[in-house]
Write an enzyme that holds these catalytic residues in place. Sequence first.
Site, PDB file in Angstrom:
ATOM      1  N   ALA B  77     -26.794   8.259 -26.900  1.00 21.66           N
ATOM      2  CA  ALA B  77     -27.919   7.338 -27.070  1.00 21.66           C
ATOM      3  C   ALA B  77     -28.343   6.714 -25.742  1.00 21.66           C
ATOM      4  CB  ALA B  77     -27.553   6.258 -28.073  1.00 21.66           C
ATOM      5  N   ASN B 155     -25.696  -3.873 -31.692  1.00 25.25           N
ATOM      6  CA  ASN B 155     -24.332  -3.371 -31.529  1.00 25.25           C
ATOM      7  C   ASN B 155     -23.282  -4.473 -31.617  1.00 25.25           C
ATOM      8  OD1 ASN B 155     -25.735  -3.928 -28.970  1.00 25.25           O
ATOM      9  ND2 ASN B 155     -23.703  -3.620 -28.075  1.00 25.25           N
ATOM     10  N   ALA B 204     -23.880  10.542 -32.126  1.00 28.54           N
ATOM     11  CA  ALA B 204     -22.982  10.997 -33.201  1.00 28.54           C
ATOM     12  C   ALA B 204     -21.742  10.121 -33.371  1.00 28.54           C
ATOM     13  CB  ALA B 204     -22.543  12.432 -32.920  1.00 28.54           C
ATOM     14  N   THR B 243     -27.148  23.532 -20.572  1.00 29.16           N
ATOM     15  CA  THR B 243     -26.624  24.354 -21.670  1.00 29.16           C
ATOM     16  C   THR B 243     -26.259  23.483 -22.867  1.00 29.16           C
ATOM     17  OG1 THR B 243     -25.755  25.950 -20.103  1.00 29.16           O
ATOM     18  CG2 THR B 243     -24.772  25.954 -22.290  1.00 29.16           C
ATOM     19  N   CYS B 328     -12.308 -12.924 -18.996  1.00 26.55           N
ATOM     20  CA  CYS B 328     -12.088 -13.797 -17.846  1.00 26.55           C
ATOM     21  C   CYS B 328     -11.820 -12.922 -16.627  1.00 26.55           C
ATOM     22  CB  CYS B 328     -10.906 -14.711 -18.138  1.00 26.55           C
ATOM     23  SG  CYS B 328     -10.264 -15.594 -16.740  1.00 26.55           S
TER      24      CYS B 328
END
Lengths: 117, 386
Positions: B77, B155, B204, B243, B328
Amino acid sequence: MAHSKQVLQRFNCPQHVQVDQAEAVGTAGSRLAGSQIEIHLSRRDKVLQAGFKAYGCPATIASADYLCELLKGANAKFDELERHAIIRALELPAARQHCAALAIEAMRNAFEALDKK
Amino acid sequence: MAELAPVYLDNAATTPVDPQVAAAMGACLTLDGNFANPASHTHHWGLAAADTVEQARSEVSQLTGAAIEEIVFTSGATEANNLALLGVAQRYETGHMISVATEHKAVLDPLVALRKQGWRIDLLPVDADGRVNLQQLEDTICDDTKLISVMHVNNEIGVVQDVAAIGALARERGVLLHVDAAQSIGKLPLDMHAQQIDLLSVCAHKFHGPKGIGALCVRRRPPLRIGALMFGGGHERGLRSGTLPTHQLVGFGEACRLARATMATDMPRIAAMRDALWSELQQLSGVLLNGSLEHRVAGNLNICVDGVEGESLVTALRQIGVSSGSACTSASLEPSHVLRALGRSAEQSQASLRISFGRFNSESDVSVAAADISQAVRRLRAMAPA
């Protein structure tokens, strides 16, 4: 960031967390800044008793615990410790060395408070 | 007493590959399998690999609503987001793009690069629930706006944006819409055409497929032309040379097939585990939920815990693997930009946990997590200065 075995051991099983009222308390850091250490000192027949309270990362808690171990049972004037002693013993990387400095600062403030007693 | 096996609760970071996915991938690696270069059309090995790749493309198509010819395979992504944003930017000298303060770095960082090239970038704030205000979005669109980029599911906090409403608005104003769906694919229904999405990034590994494979779905009707970032062979209709990794694509396709088959039963089960843990954790004082519970993907729970430091909290957890929002690494903490965008203070943001359930978690994991977190919080609070 991975911690050394020494840091994890002290973080998981600290031996010197302060439970009782101490004669003098020295503080360094703040919660807002992300870490805070209190070093609690008492004198019994000129022999030091040391404990800590801490808010911060595992290296902060381990630094405070190790410092108290060095202080416990020492002479009451034993305030010459430097942060390098903690850094070496706990194998603190550069990004964590401020944790040792914070413990030393709290210790010096605690000795200052103790001297005024 | 024997120590319990640790429980993986970091499925928003990545998921274990489903055994059926691993088996399908394993059949594409060795001489007796489907190992060949799908671009080798001179022998049956290559033709078989090409056929397998197209089957995988068909699976991705069925899960995303993208047409077969709209799917451009990428390494994940992050690459898809870069291709979308930088690829659109190549069509113009400069212009205006709109995104959101809580986006992933894979969107924010390319936007920083575009800003240096002269693009005007507006990052919209979110409300306390983590949602974009549609009126504010509409007010921010100007004549020069070329693209809106909004993530479907955040996320960190799992909050779902209304991408269909944003798509309708973008289409009405003649602005392109890019959606980063890395955290929603396989978990929420997606249909890029029904939702009026022009560019859709997916990967995926967030839903039990392999790492290292994703796609950018690029609208073809009417055709949307974007520039390429990778050159060297003209694969994927010139948009992504290199490829094609047959085994990765087969894994991606199999993960899509399994998600379509299980989403309707898996997601309510996963949401029930998340809700049960949230219910348990509310027994502790000083625990806040970050982001909307109503508009939230099934597996995500993100909390701030008062009175403890985040890294220590995560380190103190012995039985579960989760993520923390802060570290930290220097004298000053850098709290999560997402939590700050929700209005959390620096102090509140210091101890945040992201706990994310997946397909392979079970109900018993909830009590393990609740006990582990509660014990760690109590121990650290007892050690902290008053």
